[in-house]
Design a protein around this motif. Sequence first.
Motif, PDB file in Angstrom:
ATOM      1  N   TRP A   1       0.832  -1.200   0.000  1.00 12.56           N
ATOM      2  CA  TRP A   1       0.000   0.000   0.000  1.00 12.56           C
ATOM      3  C   TRP A   1       0.870   1.254   0.000  1.00 12.56           C
ATOM      4  N   SER A   2       1.963   1.214   0.749  1.00 12.46           N
ATOM      5  CA  SER A   2       2.916   2.321   0.746  1.00 12.46           C
ATOM      6  C   SER A   2       3.462   2.546  -0.655  1.00 12.46           C
ATOM      7  N   GLY A   3       3.787   1.461  -1.354  1.00 13.90           N
ATOM      8  CA  GLY A   3       4.280   1.571  -2.714  1.00 13.90           C
ATOM      9  C   GLY A   3       3.263   2.196  -3.650  1.00 13.90           C
ATOM     10  N   VAL A   4       1.995   1.787  -3.518  1.00 14.80           N
ATOM     11  CA  VAL A   4       0.933   2.384  -4.341  1.00 14.80           C
ATOM     12  C   VAL A   4       0.873   3.887  -4.101  1.00 14.80           C
ATOM     13  N   ALA A   5       0.866   4.286  -2.821  1.00 13.78           N
ATOM     14  CA  ALA A   5       0.772   5.705  -2.481  1.00 13.78           C
ATOM     15  C   ALA A   5       1.956   6.495  -3.026  1.00 13.78           C
ATOM     16  N   ASP A   6       3.160   5.974  -2.839  1.00 19.13           N
ATOM     17  CA  ASP A   6       4.361   6.684  -3.292  1.00 19.13           C
ATOM     18  C   ASP A   6       4.368   6.852  -4.812  1.00 19.13           C
ATOM     19  N   ALA A   7       4.041   5.772  -5.519  1.00 17.74           N
ATOM     20  CA  ALA A   7       4.066   5.833  -6.982  1.00 17.74           C
ATOM     21  C   ALA A   7       2.993   6.784  -7.518  1.00 17.74           C
ATOM     22  N   LEU A   8       1.820   6.768  -6.890  1.00 13.27           N
ATOM     23  CA  LEU A   8       0.768   7.686  -7.313  1.00 13.27           C
ATOM     24  C   LEU A   8       1.159   9.140  -7.035  1.00 13.27           C
ATOM     25  N   CYS A   9       1.712   9.379  -5.842  1.00 15.03           N
ATOM     26  CA  CYS A   9       2.080  10.751  -5.476  1.00 15.03           C
ATOM     27  C   CYS A   9       3.174  11.311  -6.380  1.00 15.03           C
ATOM     28  N   SER A  10       4.054  10.451  -6.868  1.00 15.25           N
ATOM     29  CA  SER A  10       5.138  10.916  -7.733  1.00 15.25           C
ATOM     30  C   SER A  10       4.719  11.030  -9.197  1.00 15.25           C
ATOM     31  N   SER A  11       3.560  10.496  -9.556  1.00 16.89           N
ATOM     32  CA  SER A  11       3.130  10.460 -10.956  1.00 16.89           C
ATOM     33  C   SER A  11       2.999  11.839 -11.612  1.00 16.89           C
ATOM     34  N   PRO A  12       2.543  12.884 -10.909  1.00 13.77           N
ATOM     35  CA  PRO A  12       2.481  14.190 -11.571  1.00 13.77           C
ATOM     36  C   PRO A  12       3.834  14.681 -12.068  1.00 13.77           C
ATOM     37  N   VAL A  13       4.920  14.303 -11.366  1.00 17.48           N
ATOM     38  CA  VAL A  13       6.257  14.729 -11.772  1.00 17.48           C
ATOM     39  C   VAL A  13       6.886  13.732 -12.741  1.00 17.48           C
ATOM     40  N   THR A  14       6.782  12.442 -12.430  1.00 19.74           N
ATOM     41  CA  THR A  14       7.460  11.439 -13.245  1.00 19.74           C
ATOM     42  C   THR A  14       6.679  11.050 -14.498  1.00 19.74           C
ATOM     43  N   GLY A  15       5.375  11.360 -14.535  1.00 25.49           N
ATOM     44  CA  GLY A  15       4.589  10.950 -15.686  1.00 25.49           C
ATOM     45  C   GLY A  15       3.608  11.977 -16.205  1.00 25.49           C
ATOM     46  N   ASP A  16       3.687  13.216 -15.687  1.00 23.72           N
ATOM     47  CA  ASP A  16       2.802  14.301 -16.132  1.00 23.72           C
ATOM     48  C   ASP A  16       1.321  13.947 -15.968  1.00 23.72           C
ATOM     49  N   VAL A  17       0.990  13.183 -14.937  1.00 18.89           N
ATOM     50  CA  VAL A  17      -0.403  12.835 -14.659  1.00 18.89           C
ATOM     51  C   VAL A  17      -1.043  13.974 -13.859  1.00 18.89           C
ATOM     52  N   PRO A  18      -2.222  14.447 -14.241  1.00 12.12           N
ATOM     53  CA  PRO A  18      -2.879  15.518 -13.473  1.00 12.12           C
ATOM     54  C   PRO A  18      -3.100  15.096 -12.021  1.00 12.12           C
ATOM     55  N   ALA A  19      -2.668  15.919 -11.090  1.00  6.22           N
ATOM     56  CA  ALA A  19      -2.730  15.569  -9.673  1.00  6.22           C
ATOM     57  C   ALA A  19      -4.155  15.282  -9.214  1.00  6.22           C
ATOM     58  N   GLU A  20      -5.113  16.063  -9.715  1.00  5.89           N
ATOM     59  CA  GLU A  20      -6.499  15.890  -9.248  1.00  5.89           C
ATOM     60  C   GLU A  20      -7.079  14.539  -9.655  1.00  5.89           C
ATOM     61  N   SER A  21      -6.510  13.926 -10.695  1.00  4.89           N
ATOM     62  CA  SER A  21      -7.046  12.651 -11.162  1.00  4.89           C
ATOM     63  C   SER A  21      -6.664  11.482 -10.264  1.00  4.89           C
ATOM     64  N   LEU A  22      -5.661  11.665  -9.406  1.00  7.09           N
ATOM     65  CA  LEU A  22      -5.231  10.568  -8.545  1.00  7.09           C
ATOM     66  C   LEU A  22      -5.228  10.937  -7.067  1.00  7.09           C
ATOM     67  N   LEU A  23      -5.743  12.108  -6.740  1.00  6.84           N
ATOM     68  CA  LEU A  23      -5.714  12.590  -5.357  1.00  6.84           C
ATOM     69  C   LEU A  23      -6.364  11.617  -4.388  1.00  6.84           C
ATOM     70  N   GLU A  24      -7.595  11.227  -4.657  1.00  4.65           N
ATOM     71  CA  GLU A  24      -8.324  10.366  -3.720  1.00  4.65           C
ATOM     72  C   GLU A  24      -7.723   8.968  -3.645  1.00  4.65           C
ATOM     73  N   ARG A  25      -7.267   8.467  -4.781  1.00  3.99           N
ATOM     74  CA  ARG A  25      -6.665   7.131  -4.770  1.00  3.99           C
ATOM     75  C   ARG A  25      -5.371   7.116  -3.963  1.00  3.99           C
TER      76      ARG A  25
END
Length: 302
Positions: free
Chosen positions: A155-179
């Motif tokens: 679960w920690s890995g999921v959270a870390d990878a999602l939180c870093s996605s806006p920088v490492t993958g240009d994913v819009p932050a609002e699209s993964l905030l709740e997840r």
Amino acid sequence: MGQIDPEHFSVIGRTTMMAYRETKRTLTEIGRELKAAYPIEGSLRTEGEHLRITTRLIRARDQALMWSATYDGKPRSMLALQRELADALAEQVHLSLSPVRLGALGNRHTQNAEAYDLYLRGRFFWDQFTPLTTPKAIEYFTSATALDPDYALAWSGVADALCSSPVTGDVPAESLLERAKTAAAHAIRCDASLAESQTSFGFFSFWLGWDWVESEKAYRKALAQDGSYAFAHRMLGILLSHQCRHQETAAAILRAREVDPLNAMNRALSAQIAFAGRDPEAAIQFAREAIVIDPEFWIGHF
């Protein structure tokens, strides 16, 4: 076989140790580079359904063997062997592991071998911090949680990878905030005693939640639980840098480099921190060090 001074006992980051997998350097040279007086050398072999783990504790300056042991078991007992190894090593360096710490060692990983393998694969891909590898990391971490819903590290890995996605993958932050928020909360719920769980909560609070007070509390709690977790030191340094607390920042990022000296990200973000602290010469030096460690590392060039 010998007496070990516990002051020489510390844990070096995984990224740094992986850099020595195929090295031709001697243990004396490795010990000198890592400032490690007593490196631990291990090997793992399989024979049918059995594993054989051999561990040696070596004095770096003359490569004298201080202690060795061999453990045999089936793959399903691998995690129990990890605890047994930790107990044996602690005894050799005359450290006393508290019942709480012993319990943490036993509960750190899942008992599901497939989930454990998926978690390791997730770590491999997340450590690369690229638009292609970060989604793969999320996929592996998520698959691990599906097999073991109480696996805190996954679960920690999921959270870390999602939180870093806006920088490492240009994913819009609002699209993964709740997840990301849900994954960080799951990590805490599954095991709040893990430095990784607390750091993930701090990472979310800082990067997506914009609650820097809670973020700092989480990072410091993580480091109180495991002072060898380089990612917590690094993220604490980034947080402090954003608050212009430059003296504290320097100490935090220095510790990240000490714990995981061959981690290119630690050097690249040291450059960012130095630049923010109005030290351009140090920033250039750290950026060059990042490129030397990994010439393909995009953040070092950026």
